[in-house]
Motif scaffolding. Structure first.
Motif, mmCIF file in Angstrom:
data_model
loop_
_atom_site.group_PDB
_atom_site.id
_atom_site.type_symbol
_atom_site.label_atom_id
_atom_site.label_comp_id
_atom_site.label_asym_id
_atom_site.label_seq_id
_atom_site.Cartn_x
_atom_site.Cartn_y
_atom_site.Cartn_z
ATOM 1 N N TYR A 48 0.836 -1.208 0.000
ATOM 2 C CA TYR A 48 0.000 0.000 0.000
ATOM 3 C C TYR A 48 0.867 1.254 0.000
ATOM 4 O O TYR A 48 0.615 2.208 -0.758
ATOM 5 C CB TYR A 48 -0.916 -0.039 1.223
ATOM 6 N N GLN A 86 2.606 1.580 -3.298
ATOM 7 C CA GLN A 86 1.668 2.060 -4.310
ATOM 8 C C GLN A 86 1.474 3.565 -4.192
ATOM 9 O O GLN A 86 1.380 4.277 -5.205
ATOM 10 C CB GLN A 86 0.326 1.346 -4.146
ATOM 11 N N GLN A 87 1.447 4.079 -2.946
ATOM 12 C CA GLN A 87 1.341 5.526 -2.766
ATOM 13 C C GLN A 87 2.535 6.248 -3.382
ATOM 14 O O GLN A 87 2.382 7.260 -4.072
ATOM 15 C CB GLN A 87 1.254 5.864 -1.268
ATOM 16 N N GLU A 146 4.581 5.111 -5.729
ATOM 17 C CA GLU A 146 4.536 4.965 -7.188
ATOM 18 C C GLU A 146 3.529 5.930 -7.800
ATOM 19 O O GLU A 146 3.797 6.565 -8.821
ATOM 20 C CB GLU A 146 4.179 3.519 -7.544
ATOM 21 N N GLN A 147 2.378 6.012 -7.174
ATOM 22 C CA GLN A 147 1.365 6.914 -7.705
ATOM 23 C C GLN A 147 1.820 8.365 -7.630
ATOM 24 O O GLN A 147 1.607 9.145 -8.551
ATOM 25 C CB GLN A 147 0.060 6.738 -6.928
ATOM 26 N N ARG A 148 2.501 8.701 -6.504
ATOM 27 C CA ARG A 148 2.973 10.073 -6.365
ATOM 28 C C ARG A 148 4.045 10.388 -7.398
ATOM 29 O O ARG A 148 4.032 11.446 -8.029
ATOM 30 C CB ARG A 148 3.505 10.278 -4.952
ATOM 31 N N GLY A 205 4.518 8.835 -10.245
ATOM 32 C CA GLY A 205 3.887 8.826 -11.563
ATOM 33 C C GLY A 205 3.110 10.101 -11.824
ATOM 34 O O GLY A 205 3.138 10.651 -12.930
ATOM 35 N N VAL A 206 2.407 10.567 -10.785
ATOM 36 C CA VAL A 206 1.646 11.807 -10.953
ATOM 37 C C VAL A 206 2.581 12.977 -11.230
ATOM 38 O O VAL A 206 2.321 13.822 -12.100
ATOM 39 C CB VAL A 206 0.788 12.065 -9.698
ATOM 40 N N GLU A 247 3.984 12.603 -14.799
ATOM 41 C CA GLU A 247 2.953 12.936 -15.779
ATOM 42 C C GLU A 247 2.658 14.433 -15.775
ATOM 43 O O GLU A 247 2.452 15.042 -16.832
ATOM 44 C CB GLU A 247 1.685 12.148 -15.477
#
Length: 740
Positions: free
Chosen positions: A199, A202-203, A205-207, A209-210, A213
């Protein structure tokens, strides 16, 4: 005819009750229910033991499971490089944020990643396809109904993992508990710890990636905005050149010209007004006959001023000459002629001045008209220029907006690029407590489980017994019957112990005269002996029931034998022409009876028989007829009962069930006393209430309640009364004498 009065008041001893109320038949006393529950101790014990056996079997066969917990705290990290220059503290997650993160933790995507990371697909605990099939499974494989090697379904494995997983918020905190249950203590600790780690990963990675991007998107937008800014600014200058909207000292040339024309027009209009005012004043003076010489323009004229001086001097000279000369004097007349010429010159000069004023007024008006025409033309031009200026301002706004957006994107791009590396490994959650491998199973815990099972078993046993008691239909005590029906309670008749050689319950009166059954019938006899119809004793007794099979016939036969053995002349009449059974209850052969007597097919001596085992007499139902109710309600039946009352002390009548036919109502109207036989703890209370309502309406409430077929062992638990069995007395000789 009989001396029975239908409306006479009938009493059973000193008993008096209210009228039966059918709505009260459903009333239940709490104390009676509790007493009834306790009376069913065998059921309570049986249900409790059965519950404990099931609970013990389940406890000893249940697979032990281990449940452990990992805790994750949600909080934005303080002191990050990306927020070091932010004076305000980071926002804490609210309740909606916590619930959202819980949904993320239990999402199928994250759980599927956990399954792949830990290889749970190869664990039979989580993969049903790897479990050994049971007996039914092997049969299905043998018949081809199931594949021998079922395929692994990731969705099914995910469902299994989710069924073992529980994620919730700790009370009044920002901590999320991840609870997992497994039959393997090691796996029970590994799964929640790894889920929390995934979890957080994933946070991150998402951060990352955001951020990536966002940076890429910003770069693309910046390039696009640069082109837009160039195009919009070029469009502004092109339009300005084409429309001539050049700025000079902050305004355009047409705007400056318009300002100047407005100023000149105002000045010209003022000059015209002044000229017209002067001209108007002179004309008014001239038209009114006043001296126009007083006008300001005339006074200001040098020529007129000179002529005025000459006029004044000439007038002074004429005045001086008039003192010494006559008016006809040539010199005086010459001077007066000069004065007249001088006045004509002054008047001519005044007219020239007025004409000059008129010319000045016309010139001023022409100048004003010219300026107004120029202003009108310039205003039309300004209207066109204003439309162009609106378009120019729109182009300027687009250019300014694109320029501001470009600057904002450039700033954000620089910030994102500068902070991306610094905050790449930051997350808004951290593990505050890791799950540890448990040493003992959390379920089942024998001590607490047995305690809970015992308490639950007791509650379940009492609940089952309570429901059985509440939904039981019949009466179990005399007090209950009296309170519910409002009718007098006449006693209890226990179940007769049927032994070899005894054909009917009525035979128990002779076989065991001191037994409970005989004593209960004698107690009923006592109530009948006490029954009064007005000022006389009751002699005609109707025995009926609400339904078939409640023991009315055997009760009537037993009561007849008890009366006969007590020395009373007694006859039992079988008025149930639909299903005659008195002959069976008294063990006699079937013969002609009441129906034949009513139809005048037989006389009294042909239908009355003596009981073979007691002094009682019997009148059977006889040959079936088409309309038994009409026959029983006929005057012939009244005559039969009147004749029997003249011969016998007591007439016992056995009738059909009250709810099966109207015969009981017809007979209840004729009989002195009606006994309603009710099967103990069986016949429904509302059924009894309906039967009593019918009988009371026909017999003016001359109805008593008798509970039959009572289980004495069970009854002693419900009622305070007890049926005793007295020592046997030698009555065999009397019975033999009566038989002779």
């Amino acid at each position: 005819m009989t001396d029975t009065h239908p409306n006479s008041v009938v009493t059973f001893g000193d008993r008096r009750r209210n009228a039966p109320n059918e709505s009260a038949a459903g009333d239940i006393s709490p104390w009676e229910v509790l007493r009834g529950v306790w009376a069913r101790k065998e059921i309570i014990l049986g249900v409790f033991l059965a519950f404990m056996v099931v609970a013990a079997f389940w406890l000893f066969t249940a697979t032990p499971t281990y449940t452990v917990e990992t805790r994750v705290m949600l909080a934005p990290r303080a002191g990050e490089i990306s927020t070091f220059d932010n004076e305000s503290s980071p926002l804490l997650p609210d309740a909606q944020t916590l619930q959202t993160e819980i949904q993320v933790l239990t999402s199928r995507l994250l759980v599927a990643r956990l399954i792949t990371d830990l290889g749970l697909a190869s664990n039979p605990e989580f993969n049903p396809a790897l479990r050994s099939p049971g007996f039914l499974g092997r049969v299905a494989v043998a018949f081809g109904m199931r594949a021998r090697t079922p395929s692994t379904d990731i969705e099914e494995i995910t469902d299994v993992v989710l069924s073992r997983l529980e994620v919730y918020q700790k009370t009044n905190s920002r901590v999320i508990a991840i609870v997992f249950t497994s039959v393997d203590p090691r796996m029970a600790a590994i799964v929640p710890n790894r889920l929390a780690e995934l979890y957080i990963e994933q946070q991150i990675e998402q951060r990352t990636g955001v951020t990536s991007e966002a940076t890429k998107w910003l770069a693309e937008q910046i390039e696009e905005l640069r082109g837009k800014v160039q195009k919009s600014e070029a469009a502004v200058e092109t339009f300005r050149t084409r429309s001539g909207l050049f700025l000079t000292d902050g305004s355009t040339l047409p705007q400056q010209q318009l300002t100047q024309l407005n100023s000149q027009l105002s000045s010209a209009e003022a000059d015209r007004a002044a000229a017209q005012a002067k001209l108007g004043n002179a004309r008014e003076l001239l038209a009114s006959g006043n001296a126009v010489n007083s006008a300001a323009e005339v006074l200001q004229s040098p020529l007129i001023q000179n002529l005025r001086q000459q006029e004044v001097a000439l007038r002074a000279q004429i005045a001086q000459m008039s003192e010494t000369m006559l008016p006809t004097h040539p010199r005086l007349q010459a001077e007066q002629a000069n004065l007249a010429d001088l006045e004509r010159q002054i008047e001519k000069e005044v007219l020239k001045i007025i004409e000059a004023l008129e010319n000045e007024a016309r010139v001023a008006s022409a100048r004003v008209n010219s300026l107004r025409a120029s202003l009108t033309r310039l205003q039309r031009r300004m209207g066109e220029l204003n439309q162009d200026e609106v378009k120019l301002r729109a182009l300027q706004r687009d250019a300014a907006s694109n320029r501001a957006l470009l600057e904002s994107f450039l700033l954000r791009y620089q910030q994102a690029t500068a902070r991306a590396e610094a905050d790449a490994q930051a997350a808004n959650a951290r593990i505050v407590s890791r799950a540890q491998q448990p040493a003992e199973p959390t379920f089942p815990r024998m001590s607490s489980a047995l305690t809970f099972a015992t308490i639950a078993g007791v509650i379940f046993a009492f609940l089952v017994t309570f429901l059985i008691e509440v939904f039981s239909r019949g009466f179990r005590t005399g007090e209950q019957a009296e309170r519910t029906t409002g009718m007098p309670f006449l006693g209890l008749v226990p179940e007769a112990e049927m032994k070899r050689g005894t054909l009917a319950p009525a035979d128990d009166i002779l076989r065991n005269p001191s037994g409970p059954y005989a004593e209960s019938i004698r107690a009923l006899q006592g109530h009948v002996l006490l029954a009064r119809v007005g000022d006389r004793r009751a002699r005609t007794v109707l025995v009926t029931s609400a339904l078939e099979g409640e023991g009315k016939t055997e009760t009537a036969a037993s009561l007849a034998r008890v009366f006969a053995l007590g020395g009373y002349r007694t006859i039992i009449v079988d008025a149930d022409m639909r299903d005659a059974s008195v002959h069976e209850a008294m063990n006699v052969a079937r013969r002609p009876g009441l129906a034949d007597l009513l139809m005048s097919r037989a006389a009294f001596q042909h239908v009355i028989r003596k009981d073979s085992m007691s002094p009682a007499h019997i009148m059977q139902a006889g040959t079936p007829i088409a309309n038994p109710t009409g026959a029983l309600a006929s005057s012939q039946m009244q005559w039969v009962l009147s004749a029997l009352q003249q011969t016998y002390d007591y007439v016992i009548i056995d009738s059909p069930a009250a709810l099966s036919a109207a015969d009981a109502q017809v007979l209840a109207k004729t009989a002195d006393v009606t006994i309603l036989v009710v099967k103990w703890s069986s016949t429904g209370r509302r059924i009894v209430a309906r039967a009593l309502k019918l009988l009371s309406a026909a017999s003016s409430r001359r109805v008593g309640i008798l509970l039959t077929r009572v289980n004495l062992r069970r009854y002693r638990r419900y009622g305070d009364e007890a049926l005793r069995e007295y020592p046997a007395h030698p009555v065999q000789q009397r019975v033999a004498a009566h038989r002779a």
